[in-house]
Design a protein around this motif. Structure first.
Motif, PDB file in Angstrom:
ATOM      1  N   ASP A   5       3.612  -8.738  -5.181  1.00  0.00           N
ATOM      2  CA  ASP A   5       2.508  -7.785  -5.249  1.00  0.00           C
ATOM      3  C   ASP A   5       3.033  -6.364  -5.132  1.00  0.00           C
ATOM      4  O   ASP A   5       3.972  -6.082  -4.381  1.00  0.00           O
ATOM      5  CB  ASP A   5       1.512  -8.055  -4.124  1.00  0.00           C
ATOM      6  N   ASN A   6       2.411  -5.463  -5.860  1.00  0.00           N
ATOM      7  CA  ASN A   6       2.739  -4.042  -5.756  1.00  0.00           C
ATOM      8  C   ASN A   6       2.574  -3.600  -4.303  1.00  0.00           C
ATOM      9  O   ASN A   6       1.666  -4.061  -3.603  1.00  0.00           O
ATOM     10  CB  ASN A   6       1.821  -3.226  -6.662  1.00  0.00           C
ATOM     11  N   CYS A   7       3.425  -2.699  -3.859  1.00  0.00           N
ATOM     12  CA  CYS A   7       3.329  -2.286  -2.450  1.00  0.00           C
ATOM     13  C   CYS A   7       4.103  -0.997  -2.194  1.00  0.00           C
ATOM     14  O   CYS A   7       4.911  -0.556  -3.023  1.00  0.00           O
ATOM     15  CB  CYS A   7       3.847  -3.382  -1.521  1.00  0.00           C
ATOM     16  N   ILE A   8       3.850  -0.419  -1.026  1.00  0.00           N
ATOM     17  CA  ILE A   8       4.607   0.728  -0.517  1.00  0.00           C
ATOM     18  C   ILE A   8       5.300   0.289   0.764  1.00  0.00           C
ATOM     19  O   ILE A   8       4.677  -0.274   1.663  1.00  0.00           O
ATOM     20  CB  ILE A   8       3.686   1.930  -0.231  1.00  0.00           C
ATOM     21  N   LEU A   9       6.608   0.533   0.835  1.00  0.00           N
ATOM     22  CA  LEU A   9       7.393   0.233   2.033  1.00  0.00           C
ATOM     23  C   LEU A   9       7.539   1.512   2.842  1.00  0.00           C
ATOM     24  O   LEU A   9       8.125   2.490   2.375  1.00  0.00           O
ATOM     25  CB  LEU A   9       8.769  -0.316   1.646  1.00  0.00           C
ATOM     26  N   GLY A  13      11.989   5.907  10.989  1.00  0.00           N
ATOM     27  CA  GLY A  13      13.402   6.137  11.284  1.00  0.00           C
ATOM     28  C   GLY A  13      14.202   6.253  10.007  1.00  0.00           C
ATOM     29  O   GLY A  13      15.377   5.863   9.952  1.00  0.00           O
ATOM     30  N   ALA A  14      13.571   6.796   8.968  1.00  0.00           N
ATOM     31  CA  ALA A  14      14.190   6.819   7.635  1.00  0.00           C
ATOM     32  C   ALA A  14      15.398   7.737   7.541  1.00  0.00           C
ATOM     33  O   ALA A  14      16.180   7.634   6.591  1.00  0.00           O
ATOM     34  CB  ALA A  14      13.148   7.240   6.600  1.00  0.00           C
ATOM     35  N   VAL A  42       8.879   3.752  -1.734  1.00  0.00           N
ATOM     36  CA  VAL A  42       9.350   3.822  -0.356  1.00  0.00           C
ATOM     37  C   VAL A  42       8.898   5.157   0.219  1.00  0.00           C
ATOM     38  O   VAL A  42       9.128   6.209  -0.386  1.00  0.00           O
ATOM     39  CB  VAL A  42      10.889   3.727  -0.275  1.00  0.00           C
ATOM     40  N   LEU A  43       8.243   5.118   1.375  1.00  0.00           N
ATOM     41  CA  LEU A  43       7.885   6.342   2.082  1.00  0.00           C
ATOM     42  C   LEU A  43       8.678   6.394   3.375  1.00  0.00           C
ATOM     43  O   LEU A  43       8.451   5.601   4.298  1.00  0.00           O
ATOM     44  CB  LEU A  43       6.379   6.384   2.384  1.00  0.00           C
ATOM     45  N   LEU A  82      11.253   7.117  -4.238  1.00  0.00           N
ATOM     46  CA  LEU A  82      11.484   7.475  -2.841  1.00  0.00           C
ATOM     47  C   LEU A  82      10.724   8.735  -2.466  1.00  0.00           C
ATOM     48  O   LEU A  82      10.810   9.758  -3.150  1.00  0.00           O
ATOM     49  CB  LEU A  82      12.980   7.683  -2.587  1.00  0.00           C
ATOM     50  N   PHE A  83      10.001   8.665  -1.342  1.00  0.00           N
ATOM     51  CA  PHE A  83       9.211   9.804  -0.861  1.00  0.00           C
ATOM     52  C   PHE A  83       9.464   9.975   0.634  1.00  0.00           C
ATOM     53  O   PHE A  83      10.017   9.088   1.283  1.00  0.00           O
ATOM     54  CB  PHE A  83       7.722   9.573  -1.142  1.00  0.00           C
TER      55      PHE A  83
END
Length: 510
Positions: A5-9, A13-14, A42-43, A82-83
């Protein structure tokens, strides 16, 4: 068909080392293999002030440091996913900013409201982040749109039984257990997963996998490195917490589990939990009989002076933290009653190896001659988890010539023999599993508590008796010799592995 499924990770602590060295390279590898969802982002979330552009640049440098150099054009395409958002994860009011940014990204990317939160941050922040996510309602799953919310928690899952229970209670107060993915990267290794296939798809091994044919089992995880810059963390943790309570007991669970009725996450994890619940308790006054701990001391290796543990940066000069732990464990059930499992782990040992050795029982009557002064060697099955991943089986064969002289020979398989087939990184596999909603290789809350329940008396014994013996061992050796005293049979010794999976007595790379 596997669902992705489409998603945002969302990575908390990035700006840290784990994100740069492990998580983003793993995600980039999935991207190159076309395994990520069609719509994915990715946020990164951290206190560090960065923009989307500077975040992407920092991560590009991390991927370039990886062993497999990426194609710059490919990474530039990936980097568009990437954000970054600069907030204080400890401040509840900042989660309004997080909610708004997620909503905006979700609407523009059409990711369906599916969010995965990854806690790549100090364990002391776990509970406050979980609480703040709950206060902001970012954990809620709405039935009408079927969007999911998941959270990935890095080990350590607590510091002892009490804190482990408290963390589980906090997690399950905000998230449902099926939403929680406790990640143990050891379970993501290809050879660990192959243990399941090896055991349950081969009719020749499963009938032998019990107390009637197995004499004892060894599980070893050795490291050549010291604590490096992790002295402050390690000095409050030690080998038992850092390696045994999670990694090695999880491997033990897979080795010793009963065949599950089906290969789904619920059934498989039920069987490993039963193993942990069957571990014979070690009372505080029995610790000396079943556990040996050690600490590496100053030594010279290949002309280089290696400092002792107490000389390492951020380590107490009078520290009694163990860098080596060996223990004898029994599983009290019908399959394994009376079979000792020997677990060993340590830093500054001769080579970096993780392996399982199944020692089968000797034949009841010795018919044939062996080499002079050599006893009949029982069959061994060596399952190498890292490095030089593979499987090696030792058995006896007749030496060419007259008479019936027996020599030990080996039959082996190396993953490297598969040619161009590459082994997926552990984080790569586990991140994909979470995206697909498969928690099979993630620890469940009751498993974590059962493991803590087993090691807690040992930790309490050491804490309550500061003068309890801790043995020194020179860096570059196999730990204190007292670890051999755990082995029950006279003349029995540990298996001393090489870096390369070879038969004893042949070329050994250390």
């Amino acid at each position: 068909m596997v669902q992705r499924d489409n998603c945002i990770l969302v990575i908390f602590g990035a700006s840290g080392d784990l994100t740069r060295r492990k998580l983003v390279p793993a995600l980039f590898s999935l991207y190159e293999k076309d395994l990520l969802p069609e719509k994915f982002a990715v946020l990164g979330v951290s206190r560090t002030k960065m923009t989307d552009a500077s975040f992407r640049k920092t991560l590009a440098e991390g991927v370039e440091d990886a062993e497999a150099k990426p194609d710059p054009d490919d990474f530039r395409k990936f980097a568009k996913l990437l954000f970054y958002l600069s907030i204080d994860p400890g401040e509840a009011r900042d989660y309004g900013k997080l909610s708004k940014r997620l909503k905006k990204l979700d609407e523009s990317l059409k990711t369906g409201g599916n969010f995965i939160y990854y806690l790549s941050i100090a364990p002391s922040m776990y509970e406050v982040i979980v609480e703040n996510l709950g206060t902001a309602g970012l954990q809620k799953e709405k039935k009408q749109d079927q969007a999911y919310k998941r959270i990935i928690v890095e080990k350590p899952f607590g510091y002892d039984l009490e804190s482990g229970k408290a963390l589980n209670k906090k997690l399950t107060k905000v998230f449902r257990e099926p939403q929680i993915y406790r990640i143990d990267h050891y379970l993501g290794k290809e050879t660990v997963q192959n243990l399941l296939v090896f055991r349950f798809s081969n009719g020749i091994f499963e009938p032998l996998w019990n107390r009637n044919f197995v004499d004892h089992v060894e599980i070893t995880a050795s490291e050549t490195v010291g604590v490096g810059t992790r002295g402050r963390y390690y000095d409050s943790s030690g080998a038992l917490r850092d390696m045994v309570q999670n990694h090695l007991l999880q491997i033990l669970g897979i080795i010793a589990m009963e065949p599950p009725p089906s290969f789904d996450s619920f059934s498989v994890r039920n069987e490993t939990v039963k193993v942990f619940q069957s571990l014979k308790p070690i009372a505080e006054d029995e610790v000396d009989q079943y556990v040996v701990r050690g600490q590496y001391t100053k030594s010279q290796i290949n002309g280089q002076i290696i400092p002792g543990y107490r000389e390492e940066e951020h380590v107490d000069p009078f520290s009694r933290t163990e860098t080596f732990a060996a223990m004898k464990v029994f599983i009290e059930n019908w399959r394994w009653g009376g079979v000792p499992f020997y677990i060993r782990t340590g830093k500054r040992l001769p080579t970096r190896v993780t392996e399982v050795v199944i020692h089968f029982k000797r034949t009841p009557h010795i018919l044939f001659q062996h080499k002079k002064d050599e006893q009949a060697v029982p069959n061994q099955l060596i399952i190498r988890i890292q490095p030089d991943e593979g499987i090696l089986l030792n058995f006896g064969m007749k030496r060419p010539g007259t008479g019936f002289h027996v020599e030990k020979v080996s039959m082996d398989f190396h993953y490297s023999d598969l040619g161009d087939t590459s082994l997926a990184d552990a984080y790569e596999r586990l991140l994909l599993d979470c995206i697909q909603g498969d928690p099979t290789l993630f620890a469940r809350g009751d498993a974590v508590e059962s493991c803590w329940r087993f090691v807690d008396p040992i930790l309490n014994r050491w804490q309550n008796n500061p003068d309890e013996t801790i043995y020194g061992y020179p860096a570059g050796t196999w730990g204190p010799r007292q670890a051999t005293h755990l082995l029950t049979q006279p003349g029995l010794d540990w298996h001393y592995p090489c870096r390369n999976l070879v038969e004893d007595g042949l070329f050994c790379e250390l």
